[in-house]
Structure formats: structure tokens, C-alpha cells
Scaffold this motif. Structure first.
Motif, PDB file in Angstrom:
ATOM      1  N   GLU A 191       3.732 -22.464  15.335  1.00  0.00           N
ATOM      2  CA  GLU A 191       3.560 -24.272  15.217  1.00  0.00           C
ATOM      3  C   GLU A 191       4.612 -24.476  16.165  1.00  0.00           C
ATOM      4  O   GLU A 191       5.815 -23.886  16.366  1.00  0.00           O
ATOM      5  CB  GLU A 191       3.981 -24.682  13.863  1.00  0.00           C
ATOM      6  N   LEU A 192       4.337 -25.739  16.979  1.00  0.00           N
ATOM      7  CA  LEU A 192       5.335 -26.428  17.958  1.00  0.00           C
ATOM      8  C   LEU A 192       5.740 -27.473  17.264  1.00  0.00           C
ATOM      9  O   LEU A 192       4.796 -28.172  16.386  1.00  0.00           O
ATOM     10  CB  LEU A 192       4.764 -26.652  19.182  1.00  0.00           C
ATOM     11  N   LEU A 193       6.931 -27.940  17.340  1.00  0.00           N
ATOM     12  CA  LEU A 193       7.563 -29.521  16.954  1.00  0.00           C
ATOM     13  C   LEU A 193       7.870 -30.218  18.053  1.00  0.00           C
ATOM     14  O   LEU A 193       8.640 -29.665  18.932  1.00  0.00           O
ATOM     15  CB  LEU A 193       8.549 -29.117  15.935  1.00  0.00           C
ATOM     16  N   TYR A 194       7.058 -31.042  18.479  1.00  0.00           N
ATOM     17  CA  TYR A 194       7.362 -31.748  19.737  1.00  0.00           C
ATOM     18  C   TYR A 194       7.467 -33.301  19.521  1.00  0.00           C
ATOM     19  O   TYR A 194       6.973 -33.848  18.826  1.00  0.00           O
ATOM     20  CB  TYR A 194       6.311 -31.208  20.784  1.00  0.00           C
ATOM     21  N   LYS A 195       8.283 -33.767  20.702  1.00  0.00           N
ATOM     22  CA  LYS A 195       8.154 -35.047  20.643  1.00  0.00           C
ATOM     23  C   LYS A 195       7.602 -35.805  21.820  1.00  0.00           C
ATOM     24  O   LYS A 195       7.475 -35.287  23.204  1.00  0.00           O
ATOM     25  CB  LYS A 195       9.746 -35.787  20.899  1.00  0.00           C
ATOM     26  N   VAL A 196       6.909 -36.846  21.851  1.00  0.00           N
ATOM     27  CA  VAL A 196       6.078 -37.376  23.052  1.00  0.00           C
ATOM     28  C   VAL A 196       7.065 -38.343  23.976  1.00  0.00           C
ATOM     29  O   VAL A 196       7.731 -39.248  23.576  1.00  0.00           O
ATOM     30  CB  VAL A 196       4.953 -38.412  22.608  1.00  0.00           C
ATOM     31  N   VAL A 197       7.270 -37.684  25.244  1.00  0.00           N
ATOM     32  CA  VAL A 197       8.334 -38.349  26.017  1.00  0.00           C
ATOM     33  C   VAL A 197       7.587 -38.786  27.425  1.00  0.00           C
ATOM     34  O   VAL A 197       8.360 -39.425  28.169  1.00  0.00           O
ATOM     35  CB  VAL A 197       9.460 -37.500  26.234  1.00  0.00           C
ATOM     36  N   GLY A 198       6.499 -38.167  27.744  1.00  0.00           N
ATOM     37  CA  GLY A 198       5.806 -38.309  28.952  1.00  0.00           C
ATOM     38  C   GLY A 198       4.352 -37.914  28.915  1.00  0.00           C
ATOM     39  O   GLY A 198       3.820 -37.879  27.919  1.00  0.00           O
ATOM     40  N   LYS A 199       3.954 -37.707  30.142  1.00  0.00           N
ATOM     41  CA  LYS A 199       2.385 -37.473  30.315  1.00  0.00           C
ATOM     42  C   LYS A 199       1.846 -36.238  29.549  1.00  0.00           C
ATOM     43  O   LYS A 199       0.916 -36.143  28.978  1.00  0.00           O
ATOM     44  CB  LYS A 199       2.125 -37.168  31.858  1.00  0.00           C
ATOM     45  N   GLY A 200       2.643 -35.218  29.851  1.00  0.00           N
ATOM     46  CA  GLY A 200       2.265 -33.774  29.389  1.00  0.00           C
ATOM     47  C   GLY A 200       2.210 -34.036  27.748  1.00  0.00           C
ATOM     48  O   GLY A 200       1.031 -33.559  27.004  1.00  0.00           O
ATOM     49  N   THR A 201       3.203 -34.409  27.187  1.00  0.00           N
ATOM     50  CA  THR A 201       3.493 -34.293  25.689  1.00  0.00           C
ATOM     51  C   THR A 201       2.426 -35.574  25.272  1.00  0.00           C
ATOM     52  O   THR A 201       1.839 -35.335  23.939  1.00  0.00           O
ATOM     53  CB  THR A 201       4.803 -34.822  25.088  1.00  0.00           C
ATOM     54  N   GLN A 202       2.199 -36.587  25.933  1.00  0.00           N
ATOM     55  CA  GLN A 202       0.985 -37.615  25.491  1.00  0.00           C
ATOM     56  C   GLN A 202      -0.249 -36.831  25.327  1.00  0.00           C
ATOM     57  O   GLN A 202      -0.966 -36.988  24.531  1.00  0.00           O
ATOM     58  CB  GLN A 202       1.138 -38.772  26.307  1.00  0.00           C
ATOM     59  N   ALA A 203      -0.736 -36.093  26.560  1.00  0.00           N
ATOM     60  CA  ALA A 203      -1.776 -35.530  26.550  1.00  0.00           C
ATOM     61  C   ALA A 203      -1.939 -34.483  25.169  1.00  0.00           C
ATOM     62  O   ALA A 203      -3.066 -34.244  24.590  1.00  0.00           O
ATOM     63  CB  ALA A 203      -2.074 -34.754  27.799  1.00  0.00           C
ATOM     64  N   MET A 204      -0.822 -33.962  25.041  1.00  0.00           N
ATOM     65  CA  MET A 204      -0.735 -32.892  23.824  1.00  0.00           C
ATOM     66  C   MET A 204      -0.978 -33.804  22.412  1.00  0.00           C
ATOM     67  O   MET A 204      -1.959 -33.286  21.592  1.00  0.00           O
ATOM     68  CB  MET A 204       0.566 -32.273  23.547  1.00  0.00           C
ATOM     69  N   SER A 205      -0.429 -34.799  22.264  1.00  0.00           N
ATOM     70  CA  SER A 205      -0.648 -35.704  21.022  1.00  0.00           C
ATOM     71  C   SER A 205      -1.990 -36.157  20.925  1.00  0.00           C
ATOM     72  O   SER A 205      -2.625 -36.347  19.809  1.00  0.00           O
ATOM     73  CB  SER A 205       0.186 -36.958  21.001  1.00  0.00           C
ATOM     74  N   GLU A 206      -2.928 -36.191  21.953  1.00  0.00           N
ATOM     75  CA  GLU A 206      -4.267 -36.500  21.897  1.00  0.00           C
ATOM     76  C   GLU A 206      -5.226 -35.486  21.450  1.00  0.00           C
ATOM     77  O   GLU A 206      -6.516 -35.678  21.327  1.00  0.00           O
ATOM     78  CB  GLU A 206      -4.853 -37.208  23.208  1.00  0.00           C
ATOM     79  N   LEU A 207      -4.644 -34.186  21.231  1.00  0.00           N
ATOM     80  CA  LEU A 207      -5.551 -33.186  20.885  1.00  0.00           C
ATOM     81  C   LEU A 207      -5.861 -33.140  19.533  1.00  0.00           C
ATOM     82  O   LEU A 207      -5.112 -33.438  18.701  1.00  0.00           O
ATOM     83  CB  LEU A 207      -4.701 -31.859  21.403  1.00  0.00           C
ATOM     84  N   LYS A 208      -7.306 -32.444  19.228  1.00  0.00           N
ATOM     85  CA  LYS A 208      -7.528 -32.320  17.865  1.00  0.00           C
ATOM     86  C   LYS A 208      -7.733 -31.084  17.420  1.00  0.00           C
ATOM     87  O   LYS A 208      -7.976 -30.251  18.350  1.00  0.00           O
ATOM     88  CB  LYS A 208      -9.019 -33.160  17.752  1.00  0.00           C
ATOM     89  N   SER A 209      -7.515 -30.825  16.085  1.00  0.00           N
ATOM     90  CA  SER A 209      -8.144 -29.339  15.754  1.00  0.00           C
ATOM     91  C   SER A 209      -9.185 -28.998  16.168  1.00  0.00           C
ATOM     92  O   SER A 209     -10.341 -29.607  16.180  1.00  0.00           O
ATOM     93  CB  SER A 209      -8.161 -29.639  14.171  1.00  0.00           C
ATOM     94  N   GLY A 210      -9.438 -27.735  16.594  1.00  0.00           N
ATOM     95  CA  GLY A 210     -10.568 -27.274  17.194  1.00  0.00           C
ATOM     96  C   GLY A 210     -10.457 -27.297  18.908  1.00  0.00           C
ATOM     97  O   GLY A 210     -11.202 -26.399  19.509  1.00  0.00           O
ATOM     98  N   ASP A 211      -9.527 -27.903  19.386  1.00  0.00           N
ATOM     99  CA  ASP A 211      -9.548 -28.073  20.892  1.00  0.00           C
ATOM    100  C   ASP A 211      -8.930 -26.976  21.263  1.00  0.00           C
ATOM    101  O   ASP A 211      -8.122 -26.174  20.645  1.00  0.00           O
ATOM    102  CB  ASP A 211      -8.705 -29.399  21.348  1.00  0.00           C
TER     103      ASP A 211
END
Ligand SMILES: Cc1cc2nc3c(=O)[nH]c(=O)nc-3n(C[C@H](O)[C@H](O)[C@H](O)COP(=O)(O)OP(=O)(O)OC[C@H]3O[C@@H](n4cnc5c(N)ncnc54)[C@H](O)[C@@H]3O)c2cc1C
Ligand code: FES
Length: 277
Positions: free
Chosen positions: A81-101
Motif C-alpha cells: 500500500e502507498l499512503l499519499y497526499k494530493v499536491v499536484g498533477k501526478g497525485t491528482q491523477a493517482m487519486s482518480e484511479l479506481k480499483s481494477g485500474d
């Protein structure tokens, strides 16, 4: 899912892996589970992975994240598991991923924390999401059974204080500061560490991860009290394995000499690097 897989060098893996979960755990914080058991098995506390969210041009470069914990079911390792904070473009894109992506992961990278023989009493000092790698370390230390951990968690407000219950449930003492006093004592986490050392709580080792200013302060406090201290630096990185030279940090006591956070670190003895704030 294993669309492709390359063994780049001994124990360095690259794979497109399935997202197991991507759960929001705070206003800007997420936990992302990744089905990459082989990487989870060989990763040590403090090591990191480089993540490429998708094949679109933005964000072009991979982003570095510490491995937060192994995901286990019974005796089987499912991934990590990763624990991450949304701070910019990359982490924003990560936050939009769903289970199975699917997401492209490279690792494990870097040199993690070490726990020398004879270390029995440690301070873990985390600023905000810097707790990600320290929690992984705490789990490892708890397995050793012979190490007592005191955890210092600092954040701007209560929402930035992560993993409190997880640390408590493994038996660690947890002390908290927030800058707005919404949880724990008001102030910076470093002042709690300083106070603890002044009242003669002298650990065998301090481990720290968080913002540069916090790491600089922890290093100075540890030095003043003669306590060994390992810090994990979270510099911006382009490649993650020593090619771009973009993560250079000045070597202490050797003007003009540099170390690279991705290959020489991210964990350093605090006496070895000059932290630029
Ligand atoms: C070894 C290592 C381990 C890391 N582990 C974690 C982790 O477990 N969880 C986590 O949330 N983050 C972690 N980080 C930081 C994470 O890599 C960055 O937050 C991420 O790359 C930002 O990408 P972005 O595209 O969202 O932001 P960008 O669009 O690249 O940048 C957005 C803003 O964030 C700032 N920023 C970017 N990178 C950093 C950084 N490293 N430190 C401080 N500010 C930054 C930029 O200056 C800019 O202002 C780690 C970094 C390193 C080097
Ligand atoms: S990130 Fe490229 S050399 Fe360190």
C-alpha cells in the motif's frame, strides 16, 4: 494483472499492476493498494517505488512514493500500500484511479532504514505524510519484539495527523502536535522531541521523515543530544535510479561533493548531508 514485466537489475522490478483499492482517508490523503506481491516481499522499510499513472503525456515523469505497508491475507502477501497526499498533477491523477485500474510501478529503489544491533529504544518522528515510510519501519521494529518505539506525529491540523490508531494498536507510545492545536499539543513536532530529550528520555536512534525544515531541526536536535539519527529525504526525482542526477544533495563536510537521494538514500545518517531549506 501482468501486462509486461522487466527485471532491470538484481531485485529491481517493473510491472503494470492492478489497483486493489484507492481509498480517501482525509481531505487530501489516499491509501492505494497495489497487487504487486513480489515487490512487497523484497522491499525493506524506507525503500520507495516510482509510479507512472498512465501513458498520457501529463504527468510525463514517474513519481516517487514510499512503500507504506505490505497487504497480507492470512499467510499470503497480496501486494503493498502507498499512503499519499494530493499536491499536484501526478497525485491528482493517482487519486482518480479506481480499483481494477492498472498503474506502472518500478522498484524497490533506494537504501532504506537500518536498525543496528543493540538498538532497543527509538523515536520515530513524522511530519504529515512523512509517516508513510515510518509506519513501514514501525511494523518491522514491532516484529523484532525487542525495540520500544515512541512515535511523534506532527501536522498543520488534525487532518494531517495520520496513522495514530495504527501505531497505538501495535503498542507504540504516540505523541502529537498540530500547529492549530486541533489535536495534541500546539506547535511543531520537533519541539516535543526536544522536550523529551531534555527530560532525559534518550533513545538509541531517531528516525525521521517529513518536510526539509523538520528534518533539519530534528538533525540539529539529535546532534546536540548526541543521538544517532536517520532521516528520509523526499526530494523531487525524475528517474529514481541514478541517471538524471536531479536529486543531488550536498554532502556534509565536503564542499562541492554531492550524494544522490535516489541511490545513496533516501535514508541518510543525518550527519552525512546538508539539508537545504
Ligand atoms: C523517496 C520519496 C518518497 C516519497 N514518499 C511519499 C509518500 O509516501 N507519500 C507522499 O504523499 N509523497 C511522497 N513523496 C513525495 C511525492 O513524490 C510528491 O508529492 C509527488 O511526486 C508530487 O507529484 P505531483 O505530480 O502530484 O506534484 P507536482 O505537480 O510535481 O508538484 C506540485 C507541488 O508539490 C511540490 N512537490 C513536488 N514534489 C515534492 C516533494 N517531494 N516534496 C515537497 N513538495 C513537492 C512541487 O514543488 C509543487 O509545488 C516521496 C518523495 C520521495 C523522493
Ligand atoms: S532521481 Fe535521477 S539521479 Fe536521482
Amino acid at each position: 494483472m501482468r501486462e509486461f514485466r522487466i527485471r532491470l537489475m538484481k531485485q529491481l522490478l517493473q510491472e503494470k499492476v492492478r489497483v486493489l483499492h484507492n481509498q480517501k482517508v482525509g481531505p487530501a490523503y489516499f491509501r492505494m493498494g497495489l497487487a504487486f506481491a513480489e515487490l512487497a516481499r523484497i522491499t525493506r522499510p524506507g525503500q520507495f517505488v516510482m509510479v507512472r499513472v498512465h501513458d498520457r503525456p501529463i504527468p510525463l515523469l514517474r513519481r516517487p512514493f514510499s512503500v507504506h505497508r505490505r497487504l497480507v491475507k492470512g499467510n499470503e502477501i497480496l501486494g503493498f500500500e502507498l499512503l499519499y497526499k494530493v499536491v499536484g498533477k501526478g497525485t491528482q491523477a493517482m487519486s482518480e484511479l479506481k480499483s481494477g485500474d492498472v498503474i506502472d510501478v518500478l522498484g524497490p529503489l533506494g537504501k532504506g532504514f537500518s536498525c543496528p544491533e543493540g538498538v532497543c529504544d527509538v523515536f520515530l518522528v513524522a511530519g504529515g505524510v512523512g509517516v508513510a515510510s515510518l509506519y513501514c519501519l514501525a511494523l518491522y521494529l514491532a516484529e523484532l519484539n525487542s525495540v520500544k518505539s515512541t512515535v511523534f506525529l506532527g501536522g498543520r491540523s488534525a487532518a494531517d495527523v495520520l496513522c495514530q490508531e495504527e501505531f497505538q494498536s501495535m503498542g507504540a507510545t504516540v505523541r502529537i502536535t498540530t500547529e492549530d492545536c486541533s489535536l495534541g499539543e500546539r506547535g511543531l513536532v520537533t519541539s516535543l522531541v526536544q522536550k523529551a530529550l531534555e527530560v532525559d528520555e534518550k533513545p538509541d536512534m531517531i528516525y525521521a521523515c517529513g518536510p526539509q525544515a523538520m528534518l533539519k531541526a530534528v538533525s540539529e536536535i539529535a546532534g546536540a543530544h548526541n543521538v544517532p539519527c536517520q532521516i528520509s529525504l523526499e526530494s523531487a526525482m525524475a528517474c529514481g535510479f541514478g541517471v538524471c542526477l536531479g536529486c543531488a544533495v550536498e554532502k556534509a563536510g565536503n564542499r562541492g561533493a554531492y550524494l544522490h537521494v535516489c541511490t545513496d538514500g533516501p535514508v541518510f545518517d543525518c550527519r552525512d548531508v546538508l539539508i537545504d531549506v
